[in-house]
Design a protein around this motif. Structure first.
Motif, PDB file in Angstrom:
ATOM      1  N   GLU A 246       0.819  -1.219   0.000  1.00 28.47           N
ATOM      2  CA  GLU A 246       0.000   0.000   0.000  1.00 28.47           C
ATOM      3  C   GLU A 246       0.847   1.261   0.000  1.00 28.47           C
TER       4      GLU A 246
ATOM      5  N   ARG B 110       3.989   2.788  -3.832  1.00 24.42           N
ATOM      6  CA  ARG B 110       3.953   3.656  -5.020  1.00 24.42           C
ATOM      7  C   ARG B 110       5.052   4.708  -4.945  1.00 24.42           C
TER       8      ARG B 110
ATOM      9  N   ILE C 212       2.858  -2.354  -9.175  1.00 25.99           N
ATOM     10  CA  ILE C 212       2.080  -2.831  -8.029  1.00 25.99           C
ATOM     11  C   ILE C 212       1.144  -3.946  -8.479  1.00 25.99           C
TER      12      ILE C 212
ATOM     13  N   SER D  84       1.271  -7.541  -6.831  1.00 26.43           N
ATOM     14  CA  SER D  84       0.040  -8.138  -6.301  1.00 26.43           C
ATOM     15  C   SER D  84      -0.148  -9.539  -6.866  1.00 26.43           C
TER      16      SER D  84
ATOM     17  N   ASP E 226       3.459  -8.683  -0.560  1.00 27.56           N
ATOM     18  CA  ASP E 226       2.780  -7.582   0.120  1.00 27.56           C
ATOM     19  C   ASP E 226       3.747  -6.665   0.859  1.00 27.56           C
TER      20      ASP E 226
END
Lengths: 639, 639
Positions: B34, B37, B169, B173, B178
């Protein structure tokens, strides 16, 4: 509401208009100056004070009355009484009268009575500092920055909609503003549905068809790229009540809800029902590829967009239709200079009559011209966008793009750097390590034979070919002989290395495998590499030798091996089947067996060659790879 | 260590080399997907599993043995027994034998025995669903995505140095990753010194020469723009022990320490001493303007750069020398496409023999060509960078740039949008409001007369002129008659409005001011506007009428007013002096008095005119301003 079919597809322009008709704006909030960078001002800010707030000395020197220096020069300096000093950050405790001066530091407050200053370099003081000789004349205002000269109270400082830069932060600081009103980013709820989806980091059960959820994090990152704030909702699975509950919760909490489709009909049904009961469906289906199954509507007070389920489609639809609306609501300007011109590296056919969003990769030829090639691993592929640099929009009336045709590529972001080096071919552990030392290379592990074909087509800079090269070139040439007419593989060898290959077994080789004969004669479950791989060629060539020795047919030998036709693409994949207990023996490299702590039965060595596109041998990245190979393997490449 | 003078200035290249010789790298850290980026991968990531992890149906339909469909077509379908179904996320509980098929959903696991699938559109089922008619023939593998076809276990997924995009990402994924290892951003400690500095948000005492600290937040924002992590240290003031303590603390905690100079000699002395005792001074002084007084060295285990104290200089030196080193350490690529070509809008002289970093503003002429003009409010100005778009580097050998000469502008960032509209002239509240409705305008409140001069020089799109226009034009023309030969002001009026102006008093008008006569006759402290302002012209013109009525000289009347010569630049500034108790009466507009709840004694109305550069009347932004004026004031502009 009846379930609509995609009969009346909306045009891309209608889809944009439908999304524009929704309100995504996130309201206002206040942020501190430390958090202001990149935020978008919600209101005009005017100066509430003068900057500087006082008449300020611009240099170190003496504050005085300009009139007292009139006529002074090097030969005839003015002599003034020094009546005090003022430093920066001090209130002057002295005023300047006629014939007087005050020593002053840069940035200090001009004392009352002084209307100019003289820099220290143009003065001399007597021994006890009680007098100063001024060797120049100054005019009123010289070397003084007057109050408000920089910014005056009441002046318009920053307009609404300004995206705050470090320079604007300088202006805000100067005005003493430590908090500003900004647009709140639109909150975007991301709901993914589907029993088969598992969040990254959790355990995956491939045997029951589970896959990792690609869309949630990818779309979330896209939302944040566009200036929105992403909220990930827990997985809804395909259970209807739960899915409905999550959709309603997201609609309540967010300005926009994005769902990315479960492929199950029941999920679509729930979404239809919830929109029917609590909102409005504006549009279903857009004439664009990928992306046809797109929904646009309202859900309670939130905007709603349903994205396709396939990750590539979801991302393309998001970028094309949703991201611009989020940027608009966030007040973030459209990225600039985000397109490049290039020419198609090869012909591309397309005859579907829908606008196509074609993901493409870029590579420079040795003249610095940008070549453009489509990236497409098939509609189910989740990862092809990581190998693409941008998108070419192809209109519905275009049936094909010719090789050499000029196209405009919309980069995924202005930061996108096309790779310096494009390599294709065998997945090879030695090469993988060398690539780590190069700047921004891209490598497509398509296998030896397809790699050689692509090299001959002229797109990549280098190809990595493993196994018996002549055999591979022959195969590549034969398979493509029609298209490739006149284009022989005429590559320059940059380097060559050998890998010991053989049979990979469980640790300790419990089945006591000794060589190829065991594969042929015993009941062992084998896993091969795909026929695109150089290692497969090496194996076939070894089996041909065995066949010749035994006076048998190679085909019979191949058919006697259980699993010979089960070919996997990457060099480690067969070994992993052994670890998983799905096979007894795998084709692979000693390097792989050692790394994964497996048993290894050597069969032979195979050469791996790095071959350069003859038109690219002068490219910097190709020379760097050649140098890295030279450093690794010495001058063998020149043999 | 002796205090060095700036005698042997380093060249810009030497300064870059000195900074490059320092290590700013921040080490490694792990971040969740999360937060991935934009982060820079610290190591290669290989695929640890196949994607997909199983052979996967690409469509809804029937899984079967391809051989059973050979020869089937619309006229002669193959008839197969349906022996079960598999949905996405389920483990198949059935295998396919010869003559059998299994109903399968998109994304579901292919059951054992099946080697292809047929989409539902090419089939028919009988009433009870026990049999399916297949109206096409398929080959083995058709409509199946094999395990590892997207990414194969062991494949190189992302290389070290990759700056993670949303697409990456997606790949991570899909691989179930993760958390990733990334480069930690270099931490940059920011120390500002100087007794006169006050943090924004705190109270400012202008009377003792305090100013807000501009450099700390501005440089912090610049550090974060470059991919570093900024740490603001508390103000050191000029107290030596405290300053030393803070410098050492910052050096201990950060990879790089930046100080921006107190102008006091004692601060510089402390820095010298600390560097001498605990580090090494590599360089003092660079031959660049602005930015000469720059220090580069080591402080304990940290790198150290001393920036100049003036905000514009500090920022220019930071951007030119420090930001690239932070980006390099953070692994963030140099911004691309961050330069534009333009032509000089006017001549610029420069004869100092140092490289000059010239801040410039940009504006497009009506042909879309970019004009470049220097932005310089003087070396003490803190805010001029907010009015600039980028920098032109002028070599030390260049004495002047001609009007029309081509220059390359390095934008402050690739996101910089030059203003759509460049306005100059009177600071006017009506205009300020209208500007809020335009996209990205820039307005320089230089006053009416300088605004008219600039309009005649041809750079801005519009000028706002207040007061008696003929008088202003005459003055502007006279003052610049030599340079402006042949260039009359030949502007198109876009709109006109009136402001009631007069004397602003404290609330309730306690001194019972009734008009100009009170100013002349009574002992009132007055605050004027600068002579550049149209309002000042209106006042002078009104005084001339009074003088004519009284048969007196206007000059005598002016001299009888206490504070007539104290002119402030912005329209609100005089009124604010009244609020501050520093004056009894201020020149100003009724609008200002109303807004600030002050008393107002009307004197007259003055016209304000929006005048367009005649070469820019077709520019979109000029037409938008004209439309906004029309909407506000009707068609008066056409009178």
């Amino acid at each position: 509401m009846e379930r609509k079919e995609f009969r009346d597809l909306a045009t891309p322009a209608e889809a944009r208009a439908a999304i524009d008709s929704l309100s995504l704006e996130g309201g206002l909030e206040r942020v501190s100056l430390e958090d202001a960078r990149g935020r978008v001002l919600a209101a005009r800010l005017d100066a509430e004070l003068d900057v500087p707030g006082f008449d300020r000395a611009s240099l170190d020197g003496y504050a005085l009355r300009a009139r007292d220096t009139f006529g002074a020069d090097e030969a005839d300096p003015a002599r003034l009484e020094v009546v005090g000093e003022v430093h920066a950050g001090e209130e002057p405790d002295v005023a300047v009268e006629e014939g007087q001066a005050v020593e002053i530091s840069t940035g200090a407050v001009m004392p009352d009575g002084a209307d100019a200053m003289v820099p220290v370099e143009r003065t001399d003081t007597d021994a006890d500092g009680s007098e100063v000789l001024v060797r120049t004349s100054v005019a009123p205002g010289d070397n003084v920055m007057f109050a408000g000269a920089d910014v005056a109270a009441g002046e318009r400082a920053l307009g609404p909609g300004t995206q705050v830069t470090p320079r604007d932060i300088g202006l805000l600081s100067a005005l003493g503003i430590d908090e500003i009103p900004v647009r709140a980013p639109p909150t975007v709820g991301i709901v993914s549905t589907g029993d088969e989806l598992v969040r990254p980091g959790e355990d995956l059960h491939s045997d029951r068809g589970e896959i990792y959820d690609v869309n949630s994090y990818t779309i979330a990152a896209g939302v944040e790229d566009a200036g929105g704030e992403a909220v990930l909702y827990p997985h809804a699975g395909d259970e209807q009540d739960e899915m409905e509950r999550i959709l309603r919760e997201a609609a309540e909490e967010c300005d926009l809800v994005l769902s990315s489709g479960s492929t199950s009909a029941s999920a679509v049904d729930v979404i239809y029902r919830v929109i029917e009961e609590q909102g409005e469906l504006l549009l279903h289906g857009v004439s664009v590829k990928p992306g046809k199954p797109m929904l646009v509507g309202r859900l309670q007070n939130s905007a709603y967009v349903g994205l396709p389920g396939y990750p590539v489609s979801a991302m393309m639809v998001f970028r094309t239709f949703v991201a611009p609306a989020i940027r608009e609501a966030a007040g973030v300007p459209e990225p600039r200079a985000a397109t490049v011109a290039g020419t198609m590296a090869r012909e591309e056919r397309y005859e579907e009559g829908r606008m196509r969003l074609m993901p493409v990769g870029l590579i420079e030829d040795s003249n610095g011209e940008t070549l453009v090639y489509p990236v497409d691993k098939g509609s189910g592929a989740t990862t092809s966008l990581a190998e693409a640099d941008g998108v070419v929009e192809v209109g519905p009336e275009t049936d094909y793009l010719e090789e050499g045709e000029s196209v405009t590529v919309r980069l995924f972001s202005p930061d996108v750097r096309p790779p310096t080096l494009l390599g294709v071919g065998e997945d090879d552990p030695t090469l993988n390590r060398l690539l780590d030392g190069l700047e921004n290379p891209r490598y497509l592990s398509v296998g030896t034979r397809p790699g050689l074909r692509r090299l001959r087509e002229g797109v990549p800079d280098v190809a990595i070919a493993a196994g018996p090269l002549d055999r591979e070139i022959r195969a590549a040439t034969a398979a493509e002989s029609e298209r490739a007419s006149g284009r022989a593989i005429d590559a320059e060898e940059l380097g060559r290395w050998d890998h010991e290959w053989g049979l990979i077994t469980r640790a300790g080789n419990p089945r006591e495998v000794e060589g190829l004969a065991d594969l042929i004669e015993r009941d062992l479950r084998f896993v091969n590499r795909t026929s695109d791989s150089g290692l497969r060629s090496s194996l076939e060539s070894a089996l041909e030798s065995v066949a010749a020795d035994r006076d048998a047919s190679a085909r019979d030998l191949r058919e006697s091996i259980d699993g010979f036709d089960l070919g996997l693409r990457a060099h480690e994949s067969p070994a992993r089947k052994v670890i998983a207990g799905e096979a007894d023996v795998a084709l692979g490299l000693r390097e792989t067996a050692d790394r994964l702590d497996l048993g290894f039965v050597p069969v032979d060595e195979q050469p791996v060659r790095a071959l350069a596109n003859p038109d690219r041998t002068s490219k910097e990245s190709v020379r760097e790879l050649a140098a890295a190979l030279e450093a690794e393997f010495g001058t063998e490449a020149d043999d």
